[in-house]
Motif scaffolding. Structure first.
Motif, PDB file in Angstrom:
ATOM      1  N   GLY A  27      -1.116   0.568   8.106  1.00  5.14           N
ATOM      2  CA  GLY A  27      -0.948   0.842   6.694  1.00  5.14           C
ATOM      3  C   GLY A  27       0.386   1.454   6.335  1.00  5.14           C
ATOM      4  O   GLY A  27       0.513   2.100   5.293  1.00  5.14           O
ATOM      5  N   GLU A  28       1.385   1.229   7.177  1.00  8.73           N
ATOM      6  CA  GLU A  28       2.711   1.814   6.960  1.00  8.73           C
ATOM      7  C   GLU A  28       3.759   0.711   6.851  1.00  8.73           C
ATOM      8  O   GLU A  28       3.728  -0.264   7.592  1.00  8.73           O
ATOM      9  CB  GLU A  28       3.065   2.755   8.120  1.00  8.73           C
ATOM     10  CG  GLU A  28       4.354   3.522   7.907  1.00  8.73           C
ATOM     11  CD  GLU A  28       4.656   4.497   9.043  1.00  8.73           C
ATOM     12  OE1 GLU A  28       5.210   5.567   8.766  1.00  8.73           O
ATOM     13  OE2 GLU A  28       4.337   4.177  10.204  1.00  8.73           O
ATOM     14  N   LEU A  29       4.688   0.866   5.916  1.00  7.47           N
ATOM     15  CA  LEU A  29       5.809  -0.059   5.761  1.00  7.47           C
ATOM     16  C   LEU A  29       7.083   0.674   6.149  1.00  7.47           C
ATOM     17  O   LEU A  29       7.470   1.647   5.491  1.00  7.47           O
ATOM     18  CB  LEU A  29       5.899  -0.576   4.321  1.00  7.47           C
ATOM     19  CG  LEU A  29       6.727  -1.849   4.074  1.00  7.47           C
ATOM     20  CD1 LEU A  29       6.416  -2.424   2.688  1.00  7.47           C
ATOM     21  CD2 LEU A  29       8.218  -1.623   4.204  1.00  7.47           C
ATOM     22  N   GLU A 176       2.397  -4.436  -0.918  1.00  8.74           N
ATOM     23  CA  GLU A 176       1.582  -3.253  -1.214  1.00  8.74           C
ATOM     24  C   GLU A 176       0.116  -3.507  -0.881  1.00  8.74           C
ATOM     25  O   GLU A 176      -0.578  -2.641  -0.340  1.00  8.74           O
ATOM     26  CB  GLU A 176       1.742  -2.874  -2.691  1.00  8.74           C
ATOM     27  CG  GLU A 176       3.127  -2.359  -3.076  1.00  8.74           C
ATOM     28  CD  GLU A 176       3.422  -0.984  -2.517  1.00  8.74           C
ATOM     29  OE1 GLU A 176       2.494  -0.328  -1.982  1.00  8.74           O
ATOM     30  OE2 GLU A 176       4.585  -0.553  -2.603  1.00  8.74           O
ATOM     31  N   LYS A 179      -0.359  -3.430   2.913  1.00  7.16           N
ATOM     32  CA  LYS A 179      -0.405  -2.029   3.361  1.00  7.16           C
ATOM     33  C   LYS A 179      -1.785  -1.432   3.134  1.00  7.16           C
ATOM     34  O   LYS A 179      -2.348  -0.762   4.007  1.00  7.16           O
ATOM     35  CB  LYS A 179       0.631  -1.197   2.605  1.00  7.16           C
ATOM     36  CG  LYS A 179       2.024  -1.210   3.168  1.00  7.16           C
ATOM     37  CD  LYS A 179       2.959  -0.353   2.324  1.00  7.16           C
ATOM     38  CE  LYS A 179       2.428   1.046   2.143  1.00  7.16           C
ATOM     39  NZ  LYS A 179       3.315   1.904   1.318  1.00  7.16           N
ATOM     40  N   SER A 184       0.408  -3.118   9.505  1.00  7.37           N
ATOM     41  CA  SER A 184       1.685  -2.480   9.826  1.00  7.37           C
ATOM     42  C   SER A 184       2.787  -3.454   9.428  1.00  7.37           C
ATOM     43  O   SER A 184       2.727  -4.626   9.780  1.00  7.37           O
ATOM     44  CB  SER A 184       1.775  -2.182  11.325  1.00  7.37           C
ATOM     45  OG  SER A 184       0.679  -1.415  11.758  1.00  7.37           O
ATOM     46  N   ASP A 200       7.769   3.500   3.436  1.00 11.95           N
ATOM     47  CA  ASP A 200       7.272   4.842   3.701  1.00 11.95           C
ATOM     48  C   ASP A 200       8.232   5.629   4.591  1.00 11.95           C
ATOM     49  O   ASP A 200       8.294   6.853   4.519  1.00 11.95           O
ATOM     50  CB  ASP A 200       5.902   4.766   4.396  1.00 11.95           C
ATOM     51  CG  ASP A 200       4.891   3.988   3.579  1.00 11.95           C
ATOM     52  OD1 ASP A 200       4.609   4.405   2.446  1.00 11.95           O
ATOM     53  OD2 ASP A 200       4.400   2.952   4.060  1.00 11.95           O
TER      54      ASP A 200
END
Length: 244
Positions: A27-29, A176, A179, A184, A200
């Motif tokens: 869940g991270e960009l 979005e 995420k 990932s 992020d």
């Protein structure tokens, strides 16, 4: 989750990366940024398996390329900077080939494909060949194919090149959503204003080394630039080539 640890590598007799380490969580960009020749493309090629590292490890959800090639590659979807399509296949056939190669459920895949084709205004182009597409249309095809895989790691290389403003807005919304689903995302880009809004965290490469890693707030603190934009910080640290 992507974990790159103590990665060294490059091309035959041409070392590029030097002890590169970073992570991209679920869940991270994360934005991978750096000057031309800094090692961004080499890093991506090492991750997707086009290059063999000299040393270090790369894991996607604790899987390494050397341990299970097929399972490792199924974890990754990749949108390259320059679209790569088969000239002899229509858009419909590209999607069908993807489903076959990755053993996707065709009914579920086409349901999602229909939505993406509508979003990118390609729903009436299914029987077109790549020779009739603009670069922006080809890039949209690459985006659609990558998102159909629903891979846990999405790697996006210069995603905004060739896209019109509406397509850029659509892509931002899709990233979005990815995420929020826990994907990932590693995004290499020179468009730092967009990266500042989207990412992020940032990994800054310079001369094959990680010289900064953190969110905007931590980078501002690290380099004593409390009100600086990502672009200001980037120009400062790449010009000096040193960490704070």
């Amino acid at each position: 989750m992507l974990e790159v640890k103590n990665l060294t590598g490059g091309y035959a007799n041409i070392p590029v990366l030097k002890d590169v380490s970073f992570q991209v969580g679920d869940g991270e960009l994360v934005g991978l940024i750096g000057l031309n020749g800094a090692g961004k493309s080499t890093t991506i090629k090492e991750i997707i398996g086009l290059l063999q590292p000299y040393g270090g490890t790369i894991k996607v959800n604790d899987l390494e390329l050397s341990s299970d090639l097929k399972a490792y590659r199924k974890q990754i979807a990749y949108i390259p900077e320059s679209p790569i399509l088969y000239e002899e296949l229509t858009l419909r056939e590209h999607i069908e080939l993807l489903a076959l190669a990755y053993e996707l459920d065709k009914e579920a895949m086409w349901q999602k494909a229909d939505g993406l084709l509508q979003l990118f205004r390609l729903q009436d182009k299914l029987d077109w060949f790549p020779s009739t597409f603009s670069k922006g249309m080809m890039q949209k095809v690459m985006i659609i194919c990558a998102l159909l895989l629903e891979a846990s790691l999405l790697i996006v290389d210069e995603p905004f090149l060739g896209l019109d403003p509406l397509a850029i807005s659509d892509l931002v919304s899709l990233l979005e959503k990815e995420k929020a689903l826990g994907r990932s995302i590693l995004m290499s880009t020179h468009v730092l204003d967009s990266a500042e809004r989207l990412c992020d965290r940032f990994v800054v490469l310079h001369s094959g080394q990680v010289i900064a890693d953190g969110d905007l707030g931590s980078l501002r603190q690290q380099f004593d630039m409390p009100d600086a934009s990502l672009n200001d910080i980037y120009l400062t640290i790449t010009a000096s080539g040193v960490t704070g």
